[in-house]
Design a protein around this motif. Structure first.
Motif, PDB file in Angstrom:
ATOM      1  N   TRP A 209       0.887  -1.536   0.162  1.00  0.00           N
ATOM      2  CA  TRP A 209       0.009  -0.078  -0.026  1.00  0.00           C
ATOM      3  C   TRP A 209       0.836   1.588  -0.094  1.00  0.00           C
ATOM      4  CZ3 TRP A 209       1.157   3.624   3.660  1.00  0.00           C
ATOM      5  CH2 TRP A 209       1.879   2.799   4.375  1.00  0.00           C
ATOM      6  N   SER A 213       0.662   5.027  -2.037  1.00  0.00           N
ATOM      7  CA  SER A 213       0.058   6.300  -1.231  1.00  0.00           C
ATOM      8  C   SER A 213       1.256   7.729  -0.976  1.00  0.00           C
ATOM      9  CB  SER A 213      -0.217   5.684   0.381  1.00  0.00           C
ATOM     10  OG  SER A 213      -0.047   6.921   1.643  1.00  0.00           O
ATOM     11  N   THR A 226      -3.861   0.149  -1.190  1.00  0.00           N
ATOM     12  CA  THR A 226      -4.234   1.027  -0.755  1.00  0.00           C
ATOM     13  C   THR A 226      -5.264   2.118  -0.104  1.00  0.00           C
ATOM     14  OG1 THR A 226      -2.123   2.083  -2.129  1.00  0.00           O
ATOM     15  CG2 THR A 226      -3.198   3.836  -1.444  1.00  0.00           C
TER      16      THR A 226
END
Length: 298
Positions: A209, A213, A226
């Protein structure tokens, strides 16, 4: 030969520890599964632990109705499949090259690959490099930087070193090129370690993730992991806000003022981890062998 009392006690302790470890892993998953398949409003009352109290598929229906999550699912599948296929192939080629004794600078290259496992340039320099290469805010930021892993290259190299040298030398005597030897002989004999590296790569890409991000701003380029992380962050922030204002957490109100709610979060978690769970049984027989094969000989 009869087992001694000490060996029986040792085996019993190990068995108890393994059972306890399995339970500690399975119970949280069953709790998530129960909440995912439980009615959202009913879940706000609490008391749903291992089995759903009011069975419902509405949470999963809502997950697949959200265009943002569906788009994130497509991004995650694309990056996972692309990086796994290309990455494993390229890392295998690099690992095989490091097993060729006539390769100029083989020792230095191997040390350089190992050196990158010990030291990192840091997040800021890494971001600047990605920015200069025009990879940030692009789907390719998930692909090119992840096509290699020093750990996987060394794992593959250790496995290739242990392959029967007679077959490879015979192919060289017959005039086969190194690529043909790699494709026709090395890869077919290395299925266990290839399956292991593929699993490591796929899981790492699917669960990542951080890249979505920090390196991508566009919502339509964010992977599912994410989006899930951002969803959980919003849910926690709203919960803390309500608790600070009223002195307690009103989960029913929290579910009403958010798009997802706790049960929808659990359903999204199941959607994220399900592909990995379904993939693992098909390569389980190769997994342990692929991990241990490189430890036989350096």
């Amino acid at each position: 030969m009869k087992a001694t009392s000490s060996s029986v006690l040792t085996k019993s302790i190990i068995t108890v520890l393994i059972v306890f470890l399995c339970i500690s892993i399975i119970l949280p998953f069953l709790h998530i599964l129960a909440l995912a398949f439980n009615d959202g409003q009913d879940a706000t009352r609490g008391g749903v632990y291992i089995f759903p109290r009011v069975f419902s598929l509405d949470n999963f229906a809502e997950v697949f109705r959200q265009d943002e999550l569906l788009n994130g699912l497509v991004i995650s599948v694309f990056r996972t499949v692309t990086v796994t296929v290309l990455g494993v192939f390229l890392m295998s080629m690099a690992a095989y090259a490091l097993t060729i004794k006539t390769l100029p600078g083989r020792g230095f290259i191997t040390f350089f690959v190992f050196f990158t496992m010990l030291f990192s340039g840091g997040t800021v320099p890494y971001y600047l490099v990605l920015s200069e290469l025009n990879l940030t805010h692009s789907i390719w930021v998930y692909i090119f930087p992840n096509l290699y892993s020093a750990t996987n290259i060394l794992l593959l190299r250790s496995s290739f070193v242990n392959l029967p040298t007679e077959t490879i030398e015979a192919a060289r005597i017959d005039g086969a090129s190194e690529f043909r030897i790699f494709w026709n002989h090395v890869l077919p004999m290395s299925k266990p370690v290839l399956a292991t590296v593929s699993l490591f790569t796929a899981v790492g890409q699917w669960n990542d993730w951080f890249s979505g991000s920090f390196y991508v701003r566009q919502r339509d380029l964010k992977p599912l992991a994410t989006l899930l992380q951002e969803m959980l962050t919003r849910q926690t922030a709203l919960s803390d806000l309500l608790q600070s204002q009223s002195g307690f957490t009103d989960y029913a109100l929290l579910d009403q003022i958010t798009i997802t709610g706790q049960s929808l979060q659990m359903a999204t978690i199941i959607v994220v981890i399900l592909p990995i769970i379904l993939m693992y049984p098909f390569i389980q027989k190769y997994f342990v062998q692929g991990i241990t094969i490189g430890a036989i000989k350096g």
